[in-house]
Design a protein around this motif. Structure first.
Motif, short mmCIF file in Angstrom:
data_model
loop_
_atom_site.label_atom_id
_atom_site.label_comp_id
_atom_site.label_asym_id
_atom_site.label_seq_id
_atom_site.Cartn_x
_atom_site.Cartn_y
_atom_site.Cartn_z
N ALA A 263 -36.15 13.64 44.39
CA ALA A 263 -35.82 13.39 45.92
C ALA A 263 -36.79 13.79 46.93
N ILE A 264 -37.78 14.42 46.46
CA ILE A 264 -38.93 15.16 47.27
C ILE A 264 -39.98 13.96 47.70
N ARG A 265 -40.16 13.84 49.14
CA ARG A 265 -41.10 13.07 49.60
C ARG A 265 -41.52 11.90 48.84
N LYS A 266 -40.13 10.99 48.51
CA LYS A 266 -40.36 9.87 48.11
C LYS A 266 -40.85 8.74 48.58
N GLU A 267 -41.20 8.90 49.98
CA GLU A 267 -41.93 7.84 50.61
C GLU A 267 -43.61 7.87 50.30
N GLU A 268 -44.14 9.27 49.81
CA GLU A 268 -45.34 9.06 49.40
C GLU A 268 -45.69 8.35 47.75
N ALA A 269 -46.67 7.86 47.77
CA ALA A 269 -47.32 7.39 46.53
C ALA A 269 -47.22 8.23 45.37
N LYS A 270 -47.79 9.36 45.95
CA LYS A 270 -48.33 10.40 44.95
C LYS A 270 -47.94 11.86 45.98
N VAL A 271 -47.13 12.73 45.17
CA VAL A 271 -46.83 14.00 45.98
C VAL A 271 -48.04 15.10 45.55
N VAL A 272 -48.99 15.42 46.37
CA VAL A 272 -49.90 16.18 46.29
C VAL A 272 -50.11 17.28 47.04
N ASP A 273 -50.20 18.60 46.99
CA ASP A 273 -50.35 19.77 47.70
C ASP A 273 -51.58 20.50 47.61
#
Ligand code: FES
Length: 74
Positions: free
Chosen positions: A16-26
């Motif tokens: 469920a985390i930041r599904k609107e992003e193509a890739k979750v990068v921090d």
């Protein structure tokens, strides 16, 4: 993205985390950490992602998994 992961034959890791992003990068600058030891989530269940909030304990009990945080030392 979720539909693509399921079509590819897997359920995906991130539920469920930041599904609107193509890739979750921090990006974290270690020198700017406020605490000597900061836990970062690797189970994708944290309510404070990318920080660990202890949600991995519930996940591990429910699934038999053994995931835990990445501890970053300042
Ligand atoms: Fe995900 Fe702790 S909440 S590793």
């Amino acid at each position: 993205v979720r539909a693509e992961a399921e079509t590819a034959g897997g359920s995906g890791i991130n539920p469920a985390i930041r599904k609107e992003e193509a890739k979750v990068v921090d990006t974290v600058l270690a020198g700017e950490l406020s605490k000597p030891l900061t836990p970062y989530c690797r189970c994708w269940r944290s309510g404070t992602f990318p920080l660990c909030d202890g949600s991995h304990v519930k996940h591990n009990k429910a699934t038999g998994d053994n995931v835990g945080p990445l501890l970053v030392k300042k």
